[in-house]
Design an enzyme around this catalytic site. Structure first.
Site, PDB file in Angstrom:
ATOM      1  CG  ASP A 253      -9.124  14.785  53.087  1.00  0.00           C
ATOM      2  OD1 ASP A 253     -10.145  14.256  52.029  1.00  0.00           O
ATOM      3  OD2 ASP A 253      -8.876  15.226  53.856  1.00  0.00           O
TER       4      ASP A 253
HETATM    5  O1  MRU Z   1     -13.028  19.112  55.226  1.00  0.00           O
HETATM    6  P1  MRU Z   1     -12.269  19.824  54.447  1.00  0.00           P
HETATM    7  O2  MRU Z   1     -12.379  20.636  53.126  1.00  0.00           O
HETATM    8  O3  MRU Z   1     -10.665  19.746  54.615  1.00  0.00           O
HETATM    9  O4  MRU Z   1     -12.102  18.702  53.137  1.00  0.00           O
HETATM   10  C1  MRU Z   1     -11.165  18.951  51.788  1.00  0.00           C
HETATM   11  C2  MRU Z   1     -10.292  17.648  50.716  1.00  0.00           C
HETATM   12  O5  MRU Z   1     -12.022  16.393  51.309  1.00  0.00           O
HETATM   13  C3  MRU Z   1     -10.370  17.032  49.796  1.00  0.00           C
HETATM   14  O6  MRU Z   1     -11.100  17.106  48.935  1.00  0.00           O
HETATM   15  C4  MRU Z   1      -8.833  17.389  50.213  1.00  0.00           C
HETATM   16  O7  MRU Z   1      -8.856  17.581  51.518  1.00  0.00           O
HETATM   17  C5  MRU Z   1      -7.731  17.510  49.359  1.00  0.00           C
HETATM   18  S1  MRU Z   1      -7.351  19.193  49.002  1.00  0.00           S
HETATM   19  C6  MRU Z   1      -5.630  19.369  47.898  1.00  0.00           C
END
Ligand code: MRU
Length: 383
Positions: A253
């Site tokens: 993220d």
């Molecule tokens: O809370 P989320 O489902 O949005 O978290 C998603 C993640 O942590 C993913 O690993 C990250 O955003 C990368 S997605 C290509």
């Protein structure tokens, strides 16, 4: 059929409602930035790149369909207000702030042009937002290719033959404009005949692994097995050799300048397990996820989500034999009154990360254990 979380044509945007997956595939229309803000906050759409693209395109749709001022500066003010608002939807993933910053610059440049009008500013914004959708897919394909090649060349398992990989959360077509990052690496290993088996962790509390990654793996007919988060250590110890597990690949993220990586809660524990078991721990992310302005993981704001995501589970009614998709039930799985802490992400220190796979190549640490991620922005292209 290709899985599509985002459907866009000029003036029209639909997102696959990920709260309903894997049991129902329903698309929601997004007409405005307000619609997008709510869809992101409620996690009907999620995943760092997808959040950014949905936000950018939602505003493009709003601008395309509204009656606009003919004055360039007024349209510029409107766009910037909406971008500032969209960025408040979720704090941890940097892709949204990165996209908003780039779109703000495009808007300001367009408004500053000789003879600029409301229409010309809108056109510049919409084109730039549309380009983000296109670029994300090709970036992911390149991430997949670089990651797969690196794993085959640089791991003991890869030298022996087809490898198995464990992944966490959902980083596939559902989390991006298409193909995916960490799941893109697994897709690429599979399509080049180098994948023995994929393992995906359930990813408590929101179950992106069991609901979404498992759905994508089944959809693409990739040989795969689901494990709960607490089974990862046993998987590496008991089946690491027989399955030829090369490592763990996750998305991100936000990657700080020093390589510390914020990703879905549970990622940090997996990195520790990888180290203990001597397998590679890899982060796959487009350069839009690398934030050189954040020096280290200590500066990353971690989103905390409602406790009910931990204490309640939701799904269609199941009588022990059949699923009744028409009735969605919510069940409590915790003692009433218990306190809950629900951080959505954790930070994995750079020291536990073997490589950061981007669309321009795989970045490894130098002899002193340091990443040099500014080099990712000096790199020219993907080949
Ligand atoms: O809370 P989320 O489902 O949005 O978290 C998603 C993640 O942590 C993913 O690993 C990250 O955003 C990368 S997605 C290509």
């Amino acid at each position: 059929m290709v899985l599509q979380a985002i459907k866009y044509t000029r003036g029209q945007l639909e997102i696959l409602d990920q709260l309903k997956l894997p049991h129902a595939e329903e698309y929601d229309h997004i007409y405005s930035s307000t619609d997008a803000w709510h869809a992101i906050k409620e996690m009907r759409t999620r995943g760092a790149p997808a959040i950014a693209i949905v936000a950018a395109l939602a505003l493009a749709v709003e601008l395309t369909n509204m009656k606009l001022s003919s004055v360039a500066e007024e349209v510029q003010v409107f766009i910037i207000e909406k971008l500032d608002y969209l960025v408040t939807s979720r704090p941890t993933a940097v892709n949204l702030a990165d996209a908003a910053g780039k779109l703000r610059k495009t808007t300001e440049d367009a408004a500053a042009k000789e003879g600029a009008s409301g229409d010309s500013v809108r056109e510049a914004y919409v084109k730039a937002a549309e380009q983000m959708l296109v670029d994300d897919v090709s970036d992911n394909e390149n991430i997949g290719r670089h990651g797969a090649e690196w794993i085959v060349k640089n791991t003991e398992a890869g030298k022996k033959g087809p490898v198995s990989m464990l992944t966490h959360c959902n980083t596939g077509s559902l989390a991006t404009a298409g193909y995916g990052t960490a799941l893109g690496v697994i897709r690429s290993l599979h399509s080049s005949g180098s994948l023995k088996h994929a393992f995906c962790s359930e990813t408590r509390p929101y179950n992106q692994g069991s609901r979404l990654t498992a759905f994508e793996l089944v959809h693409d007919q990739i040989p795969a097995t689901l494990v709960t988060d607490s089974m990862a250590a046993a998987l590496l110890r008991l089946r690491g050799g027989s399955e030829n597990i090369a490592g763990i690949v996750v998305g991100a993220d936000r990657v700080a300048a020093n390589g510390d990586t914020a990703n879905k809660i549970g990622t940090y524990s997996l990195a520790i397990l990888a180290k203990h078991h001597g397998v590679k721990f890899l982060v796959a992310a487009p350069r839009t996820t690398i934030d050189l302005n954040t020096k280290s993981g200590a500066e990353i704001v971690i989103e905390e989500r409602p406790g009910k995501e931990v204490t309640l589970v939701k799904g269609p009614r199941h009588d022990g034999v059949n699923l009744d998709l028409a009735v969605v039930e919510t069940v409590s799985i915790a003692a009433n009154g218990i306190n809950v802490w629900n951080p959505a992400f954790d930070v994995t220190p750079a020291e536990l990360i073997d490589g950061i796979i981007t669309e321009v190549g795989v970045f490894e640490k130098d002899g002193e254990g340091k990443f040099h991620l500014q080099e990712a922005f000096q790199a020219k292209g993907s080949d």
